[in-house]
Design an enzyme around this catalytic site. Sequence first.
Site, short mmCIF file in Angstrom:
data_model
loop_
_atom_site.label_atom_id
_atom_site.label_comp_id
_atom_site.label_asym_id
_atom_site.label_seq_id
_atom_site.Cartn_x
_atom_site.Cartn_y
_atom_site.Cartn_z
N HIS A 200 0.91 -1.17 0.00
CA HIS A 200 0.00 0.00 0.00
C HIS A 200 0.93 1.20 0.00
CE1 HIS A 200 -3.12 2.88 0.98
NE2 HIS A 200 -2.38 3.30 1.99
N GLY A 235 -5.59 3.64 -1.73
CA GLY A 235 -4.90 4.81 -2.26
C GLY A 235 -5.48 5.35 -3.55
N PRO A 277 -9.61 -0.07 -0.26
CA PRO A 277 -9.85 1.37 -0.31
C PRO A 277 -10.46 1.93 0.98
CG PRO A 277 -11.38 0.15 -1.75
CD PRO A 277 -10.60 -0.86 -1.00
N GLY A 278 -10.06 3.13 1.31
CA GLY A 278 -10.73 3.87 2.37
C GLY A 278 -11.41 5.05 1.70
N ARG A 317 -7.71 18.17 7.30
CA ARG A 317 -6.98 17.89 6.05
C ARG A 317 -6.39 19.15 5.39
NH1 ARG A 317 -8.96 15.97 1.94
NH2 ARG A 317 -7.36 14.47 1.38
N TYR A 321 -2.48 18.90 5.00
CA TYR A 321 -1.97 18.62 3.66
C TYR A 321 -2.18 19.74 2.65
CZ TYR A 321 -3.16 13.83 5.31
OH TYR A 321 -3.32 12.68 6.00
N CYS A 351 -8.64 28.82 17.60
CA CYS A 351 -7.63 29.83 17.84
C CYS A 351 -6.28 29.24 17.49
CB CYS A 351 -7.67 30.27 19.30
SG CYS A 351 -9.15 31.17 19.64
N GLU A 352 -6.05 29.17 16.19
CA GLU A 352 -4.85 28.54 15.65
C GLU A 352 -4.73 29.11 14.25
OE1 GLU A 352 -2.25 26.38 15.86
OE2 GLU A 352 -2.17 26.59 13.69
N TYR A 387 -11.41 10.54 6.40
CA TYR A 387 -10.32 11.23 7.13
C TYR A 387 -10.69 12.63 7.59
CZ TYR A 387 -7.90 7.32 5.00
OH TYR A 387 -7.55 6.06 4.60
C1 LIG Z 1 -4.97 3.89 4.95
C2 LIG Z 1 -4.77 2.58 4.33
C3 LIG Z 1 -5.56 2.19 3.24
C4 LIG Z 1 -6.57 3.10 2.60
O1 LIG Z 1 -6.01 4.17 1.94
P1 LIG Z 1 -6.96 5.16 1.11
O2 LIG Z 1 -6.04 6.16 0.56
O3 LIG Z 1 -7.91 5.73 2.08
O4 LIG Z 1 -7.63 4.34 0.07
C5 LIG Z 1 -5.39 0.92 2.76
N1 LIG Z 1 -4.47 0.07 3.28
C6 LIG Z 1 -3.69 0.44 4.32
C7 LIG Z 1 -2.72 -0.53 4.86
C8 LIG Z 1 -3.81 1.70 4.86
O5 LIG Z 1 -3.03 2.05 5.88
#
Ligand SMILES: *Cc1c(COP(=O)(O)O)cnc(C)c1O
Length: 433
Positions: A200, A235, A277-278, A317, A321, A351-352, A387
């Site tokens: 990943h 990702g 995927p997240g 975020r 980033y 307050c930042e 996130y």
């Molecule tokens: C965070 C993570 C993901 C998901 O990443 P995304 O960018 O949200 O798709 C998948 N695998 C591992 C091991 C991670 O740490």
Amino acid sequence: MEPFERFILNTMTSIEKLKFLKEEQVRSLAKEFGTPLFVYSQSQIEQKCDEAKAFPNAFGVQVRYAMKANPNSNILKIMKQKGILIDASSEHEVKRALHFGFTPEEIMLTSQEFPKDFKNIISSGVKFNVCSLRQLQAYGEAFPGGSISIRFNPGLGSGHTKKTDVGGVTSSFGIWHEKLNEVKSLVQKYNLNVEKVHTHIGSGSDPEVWKAVAHYTLEYAEAFPSVTVVSLGGGYKVGRMEDEKSTDLQKIGAPVKILFEDFAKKHNRKLILEIEPGTYLVALCGSLITSVDDKVDTGPKGFTFLKLDTGMDSNTRPSLYGSKHPLVTVKQKPSDTSPKTTEYVVVGHCCESGDVFTQKEGGEPMTRVMGESEIGDYVVMEGVGAYCSSMSTKNYNSFPETPEVLVSNTGEFKLIRKKQTIEEIYKNEILVL
Ligand SMILES: *Cc1c(COP(=O)(O)O)cnc(C)c1O
């Protein structure tokens, strides 16, 4: 066309739109639940799940949800109902997923930190993705003859920013690919069954790099004949802004499918593909409804600042980033449909000085052309399903955790997380003086 007209046209087309809510819904949600408020769409999440499950594959695909993106129990339940497995990034996420109905076998733990409750978690049947030689050694000692997955750092990575890149020499994630022999000798020493190899490389990664990594990951599968599953992690880049592109899973998956077919011809092994995927599953399925709390300016040479009633305590975020999120003005009164646009620097309520929603990676404020907003109008921040709620600087300035609502498939608004009370913010403190 006159330059001025062209300018107007450009700014008009760059204005962001609401993703899944309607203006009337924004107003009624704000009235019913107050602001700030996270709103998620069940149907949008389900659609993303279906897209992920249709990822091109040669011999089967299994999808894990990287639950750190958004661990609300209702979202976990949607994943469970869709037959999606869990990628947990800490032992605590494992416990959370177990609590909300996943079986140990459905969960794989990929953890930077070696779990403190390791023996109990692994004996329960949770799958372990070894991320370092230390983790491999410890697993071998505790469970000789056991089955594992191994995460490699393939030597290249790619992320939307350096901070989301988790491959290459600058990354501590996974076992460095040149240590394959050390891995093999530990595997042999403890008679381990390597059933999966995993990579990943980052969040928001470049599809080209991602494909190259798929190729390397298959080399690790070749090194371990017992491997039956190859995980290519998550990702997949998601475009939150109108001018940002989202990854087309069909497109990036097609060449990977061919790699798996070629592998099968060459080695007579039909590998199952796993993806994790997240972002892809939830990012565009969440909106944050906020109210304009104030408007200040720093004179003719300065900026006009729009202050929202939320900040890095609900979405960190941008400050972490320099990420961009669409900011859509919804007038408080439905009759007020003035199409005017203005440039603002949009800031949070903390307050930042870094609590700025429109900033470059490095922190310099940027202006955003958006619908003209007055105090009391709503600004909907889009693309906040991943996130944001999970990664915020929660309770900074003692702002309570932002409540969450799910728009169910029947169109009802259901509160899925209450607004935190002030007592909950300090309930773990022990006053000793
Ligand atoms: C965070 C993570 C993901 C998901 O990443 P995304 O960018 O949200 O798709 C998948 N695998 C591992 C091991 C991670 O740490």
